[in-house]
Design an enzyme around this catalytic site. Structure first.
Site, PDB file in Angstrom:
ATOM      1  N   ALA A 141      91.849  43.786  75.461  1.00  9.47           N
ATOM      2  CA  ALA A 141      91.230  45.110  75.429  1.00  9.47           C
ATOM      3  C   ALA A 141      92.238  46.189  75.826  1.00  9.47           C
ATOM      4  O   ALA A 141      93.128  45.963  76.648  1.00  9.47           O
ATOM      5  CB  ALA A 141      90.035  45.148  76.381  1.00  9.47           C
ATOM      6  N   ILE A 198      92.006  48.866  77.668  1.00  8.26           N
ATOM      7  CA  ILE A 198      92.073  49.250  79.078  1.00  8.26           C
ATOM      8  C   ILE A 198      92.936  48.280  79.868  1.00  8.26           C
ATOM      9  O   ILE A 198      93.668  48.654  80.774  1.00  8.26           O
ATOM     10  CB  ILE A 198      90.660  49.359  79.706  1.00  8.26           C
ATOM     11  CG1 ILE A 198      90.765  49.915  81.137  1.00  8.26           C
ATOM     12  CG2 ILE A 198      89.946  48.014  79.693  1.00  8.26           C
ATOM     13  CD1 ILE A 198      89.431  50.194  81.782  1.00  8.26           C
ATOM     14  N   SER A 242      92.548  35.529  74.129  1.00  6.48           N
ATOM     15  CA  SER A 242      91.870  36.266  73.071  1.00  6.48           C
ATOM     16  C   SER A 242      91.205  35.244  72.167  1.00  6.48           C
ATOM     17  O   SER A 242      91.565  34.063  72.181  1.00  6.48           O
ATOM     18  CB  SER A 242      92.855  37.110  72.270  1.00  6.48           C
ATOM     19  OG  SER A 242      92.245  37.675  71.127  1.00  6.48           O
ATOM     20  N   ARG A 243      90.235  35.678  71.392  1.00  5.92           N
ATOM     21  CA  ARG A 243      89.658  34.771  70.390  1.00  5.92           C
ATOM     22  C   ARG A 243      90.634  34.522  69.255  1.00  5.92           C
ATOM     23  O   ARG A 243      90.409  33.633  68.431  1.00  5.92           O
ATOM     24  CB  ARG A 243      88.343  35.351  69.872  1.00  5.92           C
ATOM     25  CG  ARG A 243      87.222  35.257  70.900  1.00  5.92           C
ATOM     26  CD  ARG A 243      85.947  35.903  70.416  1.00  5.92           C
ATOM     27  NE  ARG A 243      84.848  35.655  71.337  1.00  5.92           N
ATOM     28  CZ  ARG A 243      83.664  36.243  71.271  1.00  5.92           C
ATOM     29  NH1 ARG A 243      83.446  37.145  70.315  1.00  5.92           N
ATOM     30  NH2 ARG A 243      82.722  35.969  72.135  1.00  5.92           N
ATOM     31  N   TYR A 269      88.669  32.060  75.215  1.00  5.69           N
ATOM     32  CA  TYR A 269      88.373  32.350  76.617  1.00  5.69           C
ATOM     33  C   TYR A 269      88.151  31.051  77.390  1.00  5.69           C
ATOM     34  O   TYR A 269      88.546  30.934  78.554  1.00  5.69           O
ATOM     35  CB  TYR A 269      87.133  33.232  76.721  1.00  5.69           C
ATOM     36  CG  TYR A 269      87.217  34.499  75.893  1.00  5.69           C
ATOM     37  CD1 TYR A 269      88.399  35.241  75.826  1.00  5.69           C
ATOM     38  CD2 TYR A 269      86.119  34.961  75.175  1.00  5.69           C
ATOM     39  CE1 TYR A 269      88.484  36.394  75.067  1.00  5.69           C
ATOM     40  CE2 TYR A 269      86.189  36.115  74.420  1.00  5.69           C
ATOM     41  CZ  TYR A 269      87.373  36.830  74.366  1.00  5.69           C
ATOM     42  OH  TYR A 269      87.449  37.968  73.614  1.00  5.69           O
ATOM     43  N   LYS A 301      83.277  47.825  84.367  1.00  6.69           N
ATOM     44  CA  LYS A 301      81.986  48.509  84.305  1.00  6.69           C
ATOM     45  C   LYS A 301      81.594  48.744  82.844  1.00  6.69           C
ATOM     46  O   LYS A 301      82.484  48.761  81.966  1.00  6.69           O
ATOM     47  CB  LYS A 301      82.058  49.819  85.087  1.00  6.69           C
ATOM     48  CG  LYS A 301      83.192  50.758  84.633  1.00  6.69           C
ATOM     49  CD  LYS A 301      82.860  51.458  83.347  1.00  6.69           C
ATOM     50  CE  LYS A 301      84.011  52.055  82.624  1.00  6.69           C
ATOM     51  NZ  LYS A 301      83.681  52.439  81.237  1.00  6.69           N
ATOM     52  N   ARG A 333      82.769  51.262  71.476  1.00  4.21           N
ATOM     53  CA  ARG A 333      82.035  52.263  72.260  1.00  4.21           C
ATOM     54  C   ARG A 333      80.972  52.964  71.428  1.00  4.21           C
ATOM     55  O   ARG A 333      80.138  53.688  71.980  1.00  4.21           O
ATOM     56  CB  ARG A 333      83.007  53.286  72.847  1.00  4.21           C
ATOM     57  CG  ARG A 333      83.886  52.727  73.950  1.00  4.21           C
ATOM     58  CD  ARG A 333      84.927  53.734  74.404  1.00  4.21           C
ATOM     59  NE  ARG A 333      85.713  53.241  75.531  1.00  4.21           N
ATOM     60  CZ  ARG A 333      86.725  52.393  75.419  1.00  4.21           C
ATOM     61  NH1 ARG A 333      87.081  51.959  74.215  1.00  4.21           N
ATOM     62  NH2 ARG A 333      87.379  51.981  76.477  1.00  4.21           N
TER      63      ARG A 333
END
Length: 334
Positions: free
Chosen positions: A12, A14, A36-37, A58, A97, A163
């Site tokens: 990801a 972030i 990662s997948r 994972y 979060k 998102r």
């Protein structure tokens, strides 16, 4: 302190751009693996960042006996399922979060949180500007705190972006509204009693693109916020009391290793003549966050499910805000 051995679930953005560089810079962290997948994706990230091991699933990472702690920045709907899988494998979990898409979902993790440390990753709590703001409130520098006002926005109308996918927890409230909720809970050191929300949804994608809310903390304390995923980038936090005011200029996306500024107005002069600006120590909030979690792991104290209570409390407020959207009125925070 012996470094804690970490693994990261997913490549990801972030993680790649913000969290992993700070993990790699910390003497308290040994970042051993990323998963990662897609194995090529994991290998590319590992090569780019200098991470020792790449996994193509994972599950393979979670099966690695050397890994002690997991950082989980997966899409929102995978936070709880993969946190549970990690806990079942005996790994401590720092989960991005929003921790869960509902309070009921968050509560399913309680039993696991008695075996390993599990925490919702709100990095702002570790930044000196937020700690200083709370200190000023606690010590009465603005009198009795009355109101916290938050605005947080960015522009992203890409339907392929996670998102903007409603089915997996996209939208403004989950992504950035959670920070506004946290701001009130952190600065008032209390929980809201009732909430009301106003939500505008993208007609094509179905996610909330503009959400405003009012949170009633009782005792004459209120939080008001507006968050948007389709507005010009902007963020600000105001904390207003009976005799003063605090302003955080870049409350959420603090510059890496930068010195943030905080304004304290103890005079109330409308021309700003009573405002003093403090420069806080240079800090990197993501590094402080993973180091604090690593210390908890190394401290040897037994995991305590009550520590998950903060994530559950967050989720309960967001649940109530969604209920208010549907009903059009105030909703109690259960």
């Amino acid at each position: 302190m012996k470094p804690v051995v970490w693994g990261v679930l997913s490549t990801a953005k972030i993680g790649i751009e913000k969290v992993i560089p700070e993990m790699l810079a910390s003497p308290l962290v040994e970042l051993r693996a990323i998963a990662s997948r897609s194995l090529p994706s994991a290998q590319a990230a590992a090569g780019q960042l200098g991470i020792q091991q790449a996994y193509g699933s994972y599950e393979d990472l979670l099966a690695d006996p050397a890994i002690e702690a997991i950082y989980n920045p997966l899409p929102n709907h995978l936070h709880v399922p993969l946190t549970l899988q990690a806990a079942a494998a005996g790994k401590h979990v720092l989960c991005e979060k929003p921790f869960a898409l509902s309070a009921d979902e968050a509560l399913t993790v309680q039993a696991a949180a008695t075996r390993v440390h599990i925490e919702e990753a709100f990095m702002v709590r570790h930044h000196p500007q937020w700690q200083r703001a709370r200190e000023l409130v606690r010590t009465g520098r603005i009198g009795t705190p009355r109101a916290v006002q938050v605005f947080f926005s960015y522009f992203n109308d890409d339907g392929a972006n996670i998102r903007n996918q409603a089915a997996i927890g996209g939208g403004a409230l989950y992504d950035i509204g959670c920070y506004a909720v946290l701001a009130g809970r952190y600065l008032f050191e209390a929980e809201p009693l009732r909430v009301v929300s106003l939500v505008d949804r993208d007609p094509a994608m179905g996610v909330d693109r503009l959400t405003s809310a009012l949170l009633d903390f009782g005792g004459g304390r209120q939080v008001s916020f507006t968050v948007s995923t389709q507005s010009v980038p902007f963020q600000r936090v105001q904390v207003v009391g009976t005799t003063g005011r605090i302003e955080l200029f870049i409350p959420f996306n603090a510059a890496r290793g930068g010195q943030m500024r905080l304004a304290l107005d103890e005079g109330g002069a409308l021309d700003g003549s009573g405002v003093t600006v403090e420069t806080l120590p240079a800090a990197e909030q993501y590094r402080l966050e993973v180091e604090a979690f690593s210390r908890r792991v190394r401290a040897g104290t037994p995991p305590d499910a009550s520590g998950l209570g903060d994530a559950v409390a967050q989720a309960r407020v967001i649940d109530a805000l969604w209920q208010s959207e549907r009903s059009g009125g105030w909703k109690s925070v259960e």
